[in-house]
Design a protein around this motif. Structure first.
Motif, PDB file in Angstrom:
ATOM      1  N   ASN A  27      -5.200  47.125  10.131  1.00  0.00           N
ATOM      2  CA  ASN A  27      -4.279  47.730  11.094  1.00  0.00           C
ATOM      3  C   ASN A  27      -4.080  46.842  12.316  1.00  0.00           C
ATOM      4  OD1 ASN A  27      -3.077  50.457  10.604  1.00  0.00           O
ATOM      5  ND2 ASN A  27      -5.183  50.955  10.045  1.00  0.00           N
ATOM      6  N   VAL A  30      -1.612  43.931  11.559  1.00  0.00           N
ATOM      7  CA  VAL A  30      -0.204  44.334  11.552  1.00  0.00           C
ATOM      8  C   VAL A  30       0.256  44.672  12.970  1.00  0.00           C
ATOM      9  CG1 VAL A  30       1.491  45.927  10.579  1.00  0.00           C
ATOM     10  CG2 VAL A  30      -0.414  45.130   9.170  1.00  0.00           C
ATOM     11  N   ASP A  31      -0.598  45.303  13.762  1.00  0.00           N
ATOM     12  CA  ASP A  31      -0.252  45.601  15.154  1.00  0.00           C
ATOM     13  C   ASP A  31       0.057  44.326  15.940  1.00  0.00           C
ATOM     14  OD1 ASP A  31      -0.575  48.315  14.782  1.00  0.00           O
ATOM     15  OD2 ASP A  31      -2.608  48.383  15.620  1.00  0.00           O
ATOM     16  N   GLU A  43       5.585  38.414   3.863  1.00  0.00           N
ATOM     17  CA  GLU A  43       4.131  38.475   3.779  1.00  0.00           C
ATOM     18  C   GLU A  43       3.654  37.382   2.826  1.00  0.00           C
ATOM     19  OE1 GLU A  43       0.471  41.514   2.576  1.00  0.00           O
ATOM     20  OE2 GLU A  43       2.503  41.931   1.870  1.00  0.00           O
ATOM     21  N   ILE A  51      -2.741  44.778   3.600  1.00  0.00           N
ATOM     22  CA  ILE A  51      -1.883  45.068   4.754  1.00  0.00           C
ATOM     23  C   ILE A  51      -0.457  45.427   4.338  1.00  0.00           C
ATOM     24  CG2 ILE A  51      -3.257  43.615   6.293  1.00  0.00           C
ATOM     25  CD1 ILE A  51      -1.048  41.497   6.150  1.00  0.00           C
ATOM     26  N   THR A  52      -0.145  45.331   3.048  1.00  0.00           N
ATOM     27  CA  THR A  52       1.235  45.546   2.592  1.00  0.00           C
ATOM     28  C   THR A  52       1.744  46.934   2.947  1.00  0.00           C
ATOM     29  OG1 THR A  52       0.807  44.036   0.743  1.00  0.00           O
ATOM     30  CG2 THR A  52       2.785  45.405   0.603  1.00  0.00           C
ATOM     31  N   ILE A  55       2.299  47.381   6.648  1.00  0.00           N
ATOM     32  CA  ILE A  55       3.552  46.756   7.096  1.00  0.00           C
ATOM     33  C   ILE A  55       4.726  47.675   6.783  1.00  0.00           C
ATOM     34  CG2 ILE A  55       5.094  44.780   6.826  1.00  0.00           C
ATOM     35  CD1 ILE A  55       2.611  43.155   5.914  1.00  0.00           C
ATOM     36  N   ARG A  58       5.780  50.543   8.967  1.00  0.00           N
ATOM     37  CA  ARG A  58       6.496  50.220  10.206  1.00  0.00           C
ATOM     38  C   ARG A  58       7.983  49.950   9.966  1.00  0.00           C
ATOM     39  NH1 ARG A  58       1.173  49.572  10.566  1.00  0.00           N
ATOM     40  NH2 ARG A  58       0.127  49.375  12.589  1.00  0.00           N
ATOM     41  N   ILE A 115       3.720  37.030   8.098  1.00  0.00           N
ATOM     42  CA  ILE A 115       2.373  37.575   8.261  1.00  0.00           C
ATOM     43  C   ILE A 115       1.574  37.303   7.000  1.00  0.00           C
ATOM     44  CG2 ILE A 115       3.003  39.881   7.385  1.00  0.00           C
ATOM     45  CD1 ILE A 115       1.097  41.066   9.514  1.00  0.00           C
TER      46      ILE A 115
END
Length: 230
Positions: A27, A30-31, A43, A51-52, A55, A58, A115
């Motif tokens: 988290n 991604v933040d 990505e 993290i997919t 992401i 958002r 990312i």
């Protein structure tokens, strides 16, 4: 076993795979990318999607680029309901991915974000892929080896200051967001990691001279004891 769930894949050392398992760290990564609502995001190396999904929560337009076909198959199953107009999987090495051609073909008129928890054995090559494509990218957040992160943000006249530092300074600025302990991964790496954010220059004129400048920089660092005029 749930028939709608695919089996987890075993990390491959040859691909530099260390899968992130800490959800709090995921988290925070991604933040660090900031507001990506409606933004185009690439990505690098999603692996098993640590993290997919975060992401996608958002609401960007996400392209996840993965070399390992096993991971692609896994993600297709895990995210089948989310694949569509705002999410795609691309089976490729990021180093072979032609970002300008993709942007042209898809009529993308704004800069994109990048990312990823990248393979440490090719981290320098990925940095230069970002620098090469920097006029199309406004920011990037990458998980890398802490020692490499220190080189990207090094100050002049320190032992970490070098080619990677100068290349970064030509294209923008880097900042270490936070460190990540080895216990956050499987398998556990032998190093501490860092999450670093790149903010790329909005002035695209510098990128037209980047290759020439890097030739000069590399020549200078390869002949440290000689006069620059030589």
């Amino acid at each position: 076993m749930n028939p709608n769930k695919s089996e987890k894949i075993a990390p491959k050392k040859s691909l530099g795979q260390n899968f992130l398992t800490d959800k709090n760290i995921a988290n925070k990564i991604v933040d660090t990318l900031g507001d990506i609502n409606g933004h185009k995001v690439f990505e690098i190396g999603p692996g098993m999607g640590a993290i997919t999904g975060l992401i996608l929560d958002r609401n960007p337009f996400l392209s996840s680029i993965e070399l390992d076909k096993r991971a692609i198959d896994y993600l297709i199953t895990e995210y089948s309901a989310r694949l569509g107009t705002n999410f795609e999987l691309i089976h490729s090495s990021i180093l072979d991915f032609d970002l300008p051609e993709y942007i042209h073909s898809n009529n993308i008129n704004s800069k994109v974000a990048v990312i990823g928890n990248i393979p440490y054995n090719i981290s320098s090559e990925i940095f230069f892929w970002i620098y090469k494509n920097a006029k199309h990218i406004d920011r990037a957040v990458l998980m890398i080896q802490k020692e490499v992160a220190k080189r990207l943000v090094a100050k002049p006249r320190t032992k970490d200051y070098g080619i990677l530092t100068l290349a970064m300074e030509l294209c923008g600025k880097a900042k270490i967001a936070f460190d990540v302990p080895a216990g956050a991964f499987f398998p556990r790496p032998n190093v501490t990691s860092s999450v670093i954010r790149f903010d790329l220059n909005s002035d695209t004129e510098v990128y037209s001279h980047f290759d020439k400048m890097m030739k000069l920089i590399r020549a200078s660092f390869s002949q440290r004891r000689k006069m620059l005029s030589n």
